[in-house]
Design a protein around this motif. Structure first.
Motif, PDB file in Angstrom:
ATOM      1  N   THR A 248       1.994  44.910 -80.866  1.00  0.00           N
ATOM      2  CA  THR A 248       1.538  44.551 -79.446  1.00  0.00           C
ATOM      3  C   THR A 248       2.489  44.749 -78.485  1.00  0.00           C
ATOM      4  O   THR A 248       2.388  45.228 -77.410  1.00  0.00           O
ATOM      5  CB  THR A 248       0.711  43.418 -79.347  1.00  0.00           C
ATOM      6  N   ALA A 249       3.914  43.856 -78.647  1.00  0.00           N
ATOM      7  CA  ALA A 249       4.857  43.936 -77.910  1.00  0.00           C
ATOM      8  C   ALA A 249       5.562  45.259 -77.693  1.00  0.00           C
ATOM      9  O   ALA A 249       5.996  45.635 -76.638  1.00  0.00           O
ATOM     10  CB  ALA A 249       5.869  42.749 -78.164  1.00  0.00           C
ATOM     11  N   ALA A 250       5.814  45.848 -78.959  1.00  0.00           N
ATOM     12  CA  ALA A 250       6.628  46.987 -78.776  1.00  0.00           C
ATOM     13  C   ALA A 250       5.847  48.290 -78.202  1.00  0.00           C
ATOM     14  O   ALA A 250       6.528  49.179 -77.521  1.00  0.00           O
ATOM     15  CB  ALA A 250       7.220  47.410 -80.114  1.00  0.00           C
ATOM     16  N   ALA A 251       4.461  48.177 -78.291  1.00  0.00           N
ATOM     17  CA  ALA A 251       3.791  49.451 -78.284  1.00  0.00           C
ATOM     18  C   ALA A 251       3.494  49.390 -76.596  1.00  0.00           C
ATOM     19  O   ALA A 251       2.969  50.228 -75.887  1.00  0.00           O
ATOM     20  CB  ALA A 251       2.167  49.520 -78.946  1.00  0.00           C
ATOM     21  N   GLY A 252       3.628  48.090 -76.135  1.00  0.00           N
ATOM     22  CA  GLY A 252       3.352  47.642 -74.730  1.00  0.00           C
ATOM     23  C   GLY A 252       4.513  47.880 -73.872  1.00  0.00           C
ATOM     24  O   GLY A 252       4.309  48.075 -72.763  1.00  0.00           O
ATOM     25  N   ARG A 253       5.619  48.537 -74.403  1.00  0.00           N
ATOM     26  CA  ARG A 253       6.978  48.923 -73.541  1.00  0.00           C
ATOM     27  C   ARG A 253       7.235  50.226 -73.939  1.00  0.00           C
ATOM     28  O   ARG A 253       7.246  50.945 -74.873  1.00  0.00           O
ATOM     29  CB  ARG A 253       8.176  47.997 -74.187  1.00  0.00           C
ATOM     30  N   GLU A 254       7.308  51.021 -72.660  1.00  0.00           N
ATOM     31  CA  GLU A 254       7.400  52.569 -72.696  1.00  0.00           C
ATOM     32  C   GLU A 254       8.591  52.979 -72.133  1.00  0.00           C
ATOM     33  O   GLU A 254       9.344  52.455 -71.206  1.00  0.00           O
ATOM     34  CB  GLU A 254       6.140  53.232 -72.021  1.00  0.00           C
ATOM     35  N   TRP A 255       9.247  54.112 -72.625  1.00  0.00           N
ATOM     36  CA  TRP A 255      10.332  54.610 -72.360  1.00  0.00           C
ATOM     37  C   TRP A 255      10.187  56.121 -71.544  1.00  0.00           C
ATOM     38  O   TRP A 255       9.106  56.553 -71.781  1.00  0.00           O
ATOM     39  CB  TRP A 255      11.452  54.734 -73.337  1.00  0.00           C
TER      40      TRP A 255
ATOM     41  N   TYR B  17       8.821  65.887 -68.973  1.00  0.00           N
ATOM     42  CA  TYR B  17       9.152  64.599 -69.716  1.00  0.00           C
ATOM     43  C   TYR B  17       9.110  64.345 -71.142  1.00  0.00           C
ATOM     44  O   TYR B  17       8.127  65.472 -71.699  1.00  0.00           O
ATOM     45  CB  TYR B  17       8.697  63.653 -68.733  1.00  0.00           C
ATOM     46  N   ALA B  18       9.696  63.679 -71.602  1.00  0.00           N
ATOM     47  CA  ALA B  18       9.216  63.019 -73.047  1.00  0.00           C
ATOM     48  C   ALA B  18       8.837  61.429 -72.580  1.00  0.00           C
ATOM     49  O   ALA B  18       9.689  60.869 -71.898  1.00  0.00           O
ATOM     50  CB  ALA B  18      10.461  63.266 -73.719  1.00  0.00           C
ATOM     51  N   THR B  19       8.088  61.029 -73.453  1.00  0.00           N
ATOM     52  CA  THR B  19       7.917  59.345 -73.119  1.00  0.00           C
ATOM     53  C   THR B  19       7.110  58.851 -74.449  1.00  0.00           C
ATOM     54  O   THR B  19       6.393  59.689 -75.237  1.00  0.00           O
ATOM     55  CB  THR B  19       6.999  59.226 -71.725  1.00  0.00           C
ATOM     56  N   GLY B  20       7.304  57.643 -74.537  1.00  0.00           N
ATOM     57  CA  GLY B  20       6.583  57.190 -75.642  1.00  0.00           C
ATOM     58  C   GLY B  20       6.770  55.498 -75.669  1.00  0.00           C
ATOM     59  O   GLY B  20       6.921  55.068 -74.638  1.00  0.00           O
ATOM     60  N   THR B  21       6.670  54.926 -76.602  1.00  0.00           N
ATOM     61  CA  THR B  21       6.653  53.361 -76.892  1.00  0.00           C
ATOM     62  C   THR B  21       7.736  53.153 -77.463  1.00  0.00           C
ATOM     63  O   THR B  21       8.464  53.802 -78.481  1.00  0.00           O
ATOM     64  CB  THR B  21       5.475  52.951 -77.303  1.00  0.00           C
ATOM     65  N   VAL B  22       8.293  51.737 -77.467  1.00  0.00           N
ATOM     66  CA  VAL B  22       9.454  51.013 -78.231  1.00  0.00           C
ATOM     67  C   VAL B  22       9.068  51.293 -79.682  1.00  0.00           C
ATOM     68  O   VAL B  22       9.757  51.701 -80.784  1.00  0.00           O
ATOM     69  CB  VAL B  22       9.639  49.742 -77.937  1.00  0.00           C
ATOM     70  N   ALA B  23       7.897  51.161 -80.219  1.00  0.00           N
ATOM     71  CA  ALA B  23       7.353  51.197 -81.462  1.00  0.00           C
ATOM     72  C   ALA B  23       7.268  52.500 -81.972  1.00  0.00           C
ATOM     73  O   ALA B  23       7.129  52.772 -83.185  1.00  0.00           O
ATOM     74  CB  ALA B  23       6.035  50.542 -81.547  1.00  0.00           C
ATOM     75  N   GLY B  24       7.238  53.878 -81.169  1.00  0.00           N
ATOM     76  CA  GLY B  24       7.003  54.990 -81.735  1.00  0.00           C
ATOM     77  C   GLY B  24       5.750  55.414 -81.819  1.00  0.00           C
ATOM     78  O   GLY B  24       5.212  56.518 -82.211  1.00  0.00           O
TER      79      GLY B  24
ATOM     80  N   LEU C 182      10.046  40.979 -59.993  1.00  0.00           N
ATOM     81  CA  LEU C 182      10.369  42.365 -59.999  1.00  0.00           C
ATOM     82  C   LEU C 182      11.462  42.904 -60.602  1.00  0.00           C
ATOM     83  O   LEU C 182      11.459  43.857 -61.647  1.00  0.00           O
ATOM     84  CB  LEU C 182       9.932  43.222 -58.680  1.00  0.00           C
ATOM     85  N   GLU C 183      12.660  42.181 -60.559  1.00  0.00           N
ATOM     86  CA  GLU C 183      13.899  42.438 -61.286  1.00  0.00           C
ATOM     87  C   GLU C 183      13.729  42.161 -62.713  1.00  0.00           C
ATOM     88  O   GLU C 183      14.220  42.973 -63.471  1.00  0.00           O
ATOM     89  CB  GLU C 183      14.829  41.848 -60.691  1.00  0.00           C
ATOM     90  N   GLY C 184      13.004  40.960 -63.127  1.00  0.00           N
ATOM     91  CA  GLY C 184      12.751  40.909 -64.461  1.00  0.00           C
ATOM     92  C   GLY C 184      11.705  41.823 -64.992  1.00  0.00           C
ATOM     93  O   GLY C 184      11.875  42.184 -66.196  1.00  0.00           O
ATOM     94  N   HIS C 185      10.781  42.427 -64.354  1.00  0.00           N
ATOM     95  CA  HIS C 185       9.857  43.343 -64.718  1.00  0.00           C
ATOM     96  C   HIS C 185      10.466  44.773 -65.328  1.00  0.00           C
ATOM     97  O   HIS C 185       9.961  45.595 -66.006  1.00  0.00           O
ATOM     98  CB  HIS C 185       8.815  43.778 -63.658  1.00  0.00           C
ATOM     99  N   LEU C 186      11.881  44.895 -64.842  1.00  0.00           N
ATOM    100  CA  LEU C 186      12.414  46.128 -65.490  1.00  0.00           C
ATOM    101  C   LEU C 186      12.451  46.388 -66.798  1.00  0.00           C
ATOM    102  O   LEU C 186      12.875  47.169 -67.333  1.00  0.00           O
ATOM    103  CB  LEU C 186      14.078  46.308 -64.740  1.00  0.00           C
ATOM    104  N   GLY C 187      12.561  45.005 -67.498  1.00  0.00           N
ATOM    105  CA  GLY C 187      12.632  45.189 -69.146  1.00  0.00           C
ATOM    106  C   GLY C 187      11.132  45.047 -69.400  1.00  0.00           C
ATOM    107  O   GLY C 187      11.041  44.911 -70.791  1.00  0.00           O
ATOM    108  N   ASP C 188      10.023  45.372 -69.097  1.00  0.00           N
ATOM    109  CA  ASP C 188       8.952  45.188 -69.430  1.00  0.00           C
ATOM    110  C   ASP C 188       8.147  46.373 -69.059  1.00  0.00           C
ATOM    111  O   ASP C 188       8.567  47.231 -68.069  1.00  0.00           O
ATOM    112  CB  ASP C 188       7.801  43.931 -68.699  1.00  0.00           C
ATOM    113  N   CYS C 189       7.201  46.826 -69.675  1.00  0.00           N
ATOM    114  CA  CYS C 189       6.221  47.814 -69.451  1.00  0.00           C
ATOM    115  C   CYS C 189       7.069  49.301 -69.362  1.00  0.00           C
ATOM    116  O   CYS C 189       7.634  49.647 -70.477  1.00  0.00           O
ATOM    117  CB  CYS C 189       5.622  47.653 -68.067  1.00  0.00           C
ATOM    118  N   GLY C 190       7.193  49.896 -67.947  1.00  0.00           N
ATOM    119  CA  GLY C 190       7.787  50.940 -68.147  1.00  0.00           C
ATOM    120  C   GLY C 190       9.370  50.708 -67.985  1.00  0.00           C
ATOM    121  O   GLY C 190       9.988  50.204 -66.919  1.00  0.00           O
TER     122      GLY C 190
END
Length: 646
Positions: free
Chosen positions: A15-22, A31-38, A602-610
């Protein structure tokens, strides 16, 4: 830049890893994009997503490269991750991740299986639709690495099914050409060709959309990792198929150098500024027509309202003056009847906003002021005066200056929503805001003053603009203050009991954030008002920015969730919009109120979601989970702008 990385506690928690995207972009809208979990959780996730003639006309090509390690004993471990329509998640390679991080903005995964440690890095070639994926043995070995190429070729918003034709594959040096559209190249290619049925996208299910599709297993690459430092790499590209890109390791190194240069050119004050400057770069693209702005990834194209709202943050706060000048010239050429072309996302150019041209006036004024580019101001002055003349004469959708007070009114057909609060459900606007919206008229007053200044700089008589500005400002100050203690959101709108255009009028006093522009713009019509701003802060503020409607208002929607109708119904009815942090902070600064604490969330949000970016929207109720696009241009731009203007 700030450190963004996660250990096994996050990487191994689906849940945590799939909720964070690169996100990695190619400078063209692809683009290329996905999740931390792969794990692919969206139909938009892929390693090679290709932009067409416009950034919005994208197609998904290479979906993934599933890694598997095989030891000399024959033991094998799969490192990929897929969710299936049955509900199963298999394989579960994320459980072997010991680290994910962004390095110079590029994603890096690190798997550990006993003494074997393998890293994956990914980058795209700037200006070309090409992705490079590099795998490196860090310790242990020997092991063989197999990479299963999972493909499709379809519109980014759709799915492809096994009951349709199989993907067409042609052999090419070191790999294959798929559908005549993109090419794969790497070591020891072995074609396969079969459907993987029922791949599930949990985020699409949550959005009430079709969550399942079938994917084409095209074949696999393989290579030995005998000793630490050995690499196995794959390239995929969609233009100039006969021209092979540089080696994958060189693509990664070049991308890293470019990202560092982008950050350096922005001259950031700290790590957060640096992170935002690189995030801003993802939205600035170059098309055949010149520079443009992608409003948000992974599904938006270019929208003029978003572009002009974000202009100062994306271009001026990052010292991209030359690109900005070119973009403003290009957009000026789209003016028609005083309106700026809004978007071509629908396949045709549309003129359907009341505010994009007014934001354009603001963007040009800010460019000339901050870049000292008086020549551009003089060059565009006739086009900018044309905007004012068209509003005085009246243009599409009933957009016109009311001769009674000099304010801008709007109200076209009942199925049209012209302000930025433009969501519709079954063709009916949720917040039509017919009449004189507060932010539209704040932009009008601001635009007239800025245009008068541009005219004076060019040596022209600005008396007519000054008179228009003074009249509109006086009327604004008289009409918009409401007895409830804040500004009306819309004045002179049709009363609910009367049809559109009826004789009765209604002033809407719902507490919304649009009024912030009345204090925040450079030539804002209102003087700083501490009591009113404190009321707005109490009723609208969240850690991710202002809500679009206060919680005690009728129609408030605290969760931006569900299917398309439910989400669109709540889009501007309480949902948080991070881009509004810009007007909120500017208004508070003008009132000499403290602002630093407003940016912490918002500064803390930089490490969450996108990751390293800012989301489009968030729930209006705690914990304010992010919604919408995980990477949004004006959200990034406005946070960066107000930080750089301290």
């Amino acid at each position: 830049m700030i450190d963004i990385g996660f250990g096994p506690q996050v990487c191994g928690d689906l849940t945590a890893a799939a909720g964070r995207e690169w996100l990695v972009t190619d400078g063209r809208g692809g683009y290329a994009t996905g999740t931390v979990a792969g794990l692919r959780t969206r139909r938009y996730h892929g390693l090679l997503v290709v932009a067409g003639e416009t950034p919005a006309s994208r197609k998904v090509g290479l979906v993934g490269l599933d890694p598997a390690l095989t030891w000399p004993s024959g033991a094998q471990v799969r490192l990929g991750a897929h969710e299936w329509s049955s509900g199963d998640v298999d394989p579960r390679g994320f459980e072997l991740l010991e680290r994910f991080e962004l390095v110079d903005g590029l994603p890096r995964w690190r798997w550990r299986i006993g003494d074997v440690v393998v890293e994956r890095e990914l980058a795209m070639t700037y200006g070309r639709s090409c992705v490079a994926v590099v795998h490196r043995l860090v310790s242990g070995g020997p092991v063989r690495l197999d990479l299963s190429a999972v493909c499709t070729w379809r519109d980014v918003h759709g799915e492809r099914r096994a009951d349709g034709p199989a993907l067409r594959m042609e052999q090419a040096d070191g790999g294959a050409v798929v559908e005549g559209a993109f090419r794969l190249a790497g070591p020891d290619w072995r074609p396969e060709g079969q459907w993987w049925l029922g791949v599930h996208h949990r985020e699409e299910a949550a959005r009430g959309l079709n969550p399942d599709e079938d994917l084409w297993y095209a074949g696999r690459f393989a290579g030995m990792l005998d000793r630490p430092g050995d690499t196995v790499s794959v390239l995929a590209w969609a233009d100039d198929l006969a021209e092979e890109p540089p080696p994958a390791t060189e693509v990664v190194a070049a991308a890293r150098r470019r990202n560092r240069a982008v950050v350096g050119a922005a001259r950031p004050a700290d790590g957060v500024d640096a992170t935002l400057a690189l995030a801003a770069d993802a939205f600035v693209v170059r098309t055949a027509a010149g520079p443009d702005v992608v409003a948000g990834y992974p599904w938006f194209g270019a929208w003029s309202r978003d572009t002009m709202t974000a202009y100062e943050g994306l271009f001026l706060a990052t010292n991209r003056f030359d690109e900005g000048r070119e973009l403003l010239r290009s957009y000026a050429a789209t003016l028609s009847e005083g309106m700026l072309a809004n978007t071509a996302d629908t396949g045709r150019v549309e003129y359907n906003t009341v505010d994009a041209a007014l934001w354009f006036l603001h963007a040009v004024d800010r460019h000339v002021t901050l870049a000292g580019d008086a020549d551009l101001g003089a060059e565009l002055l006739p086009a900018l005066r044309g905007i004012v003349d068209a509003h005085l004469a009246g243009t599409r959708y009933g957009i016109a200056v009311d001769p009674a007070d000099g304010l801008v009114t709007q109200g076209g057909p009942p199925d049209v929503a012209l302000t930025w609060m433009d969501a519709r459900v079954y063709g009916v606007p949720v917040t039509p805001r017919t009449g004189k919206p507060v932010e539209v008229n704040a932009l009008w007053v601001n635009g007239l003053a800025g245009l008068a200044e541009l005219a004076r700089r060019a040596g022209e008589d600005a008396g007519d603009l000054v008179r228009l500005h003074e009249r509109a400002r006086t009327a604004f100050r008289a009409r918009f203050p409401a007895p409830v203690g804040w500004l009306y959101d819309v004045v002179d709108g049709p009363a609910p009991a009367y049809p559109l255009g009826g004789a009765a009028h209604h002033d809407d006093d719902l507490l919304r954030p649009n009024q912030l522009l009345a204090w925040s713009l450079p030539y804002a019509p209102m003087e700083p008002d501490e009591p009113t701003l404190r009321r707005l802060l109490a009723g609208l503020f969240t850690p991710l920015g202002p809500r679009s409607l206060s919680p005690d208002s009728p129609g408030f929607a605290g969760r931006h969730r569900g299917g398309p109708a439910e989400r669109d119904g709540g889009y501007h009815q309480g949902t948080v919009w991070p881009w509004l942090i810009g007007p909120l902070v500017d208004a508070h600064r003008r009132a000499k109120l403290p602002v630093d604490d407003l940016l912490v969330g918002l500064e803390g949000h930089l490490g969450d979601c996108g990751l390293s970016s800012v989301s489009e929207t968030a729930d209006g109720l705690a914990p304010h989970a992010a919604t919408g696009c995980p990477f949004q241009a004006w959200s990034v731009a406005e946070l960066l702008r107000v930080r750089r203007s301290r």
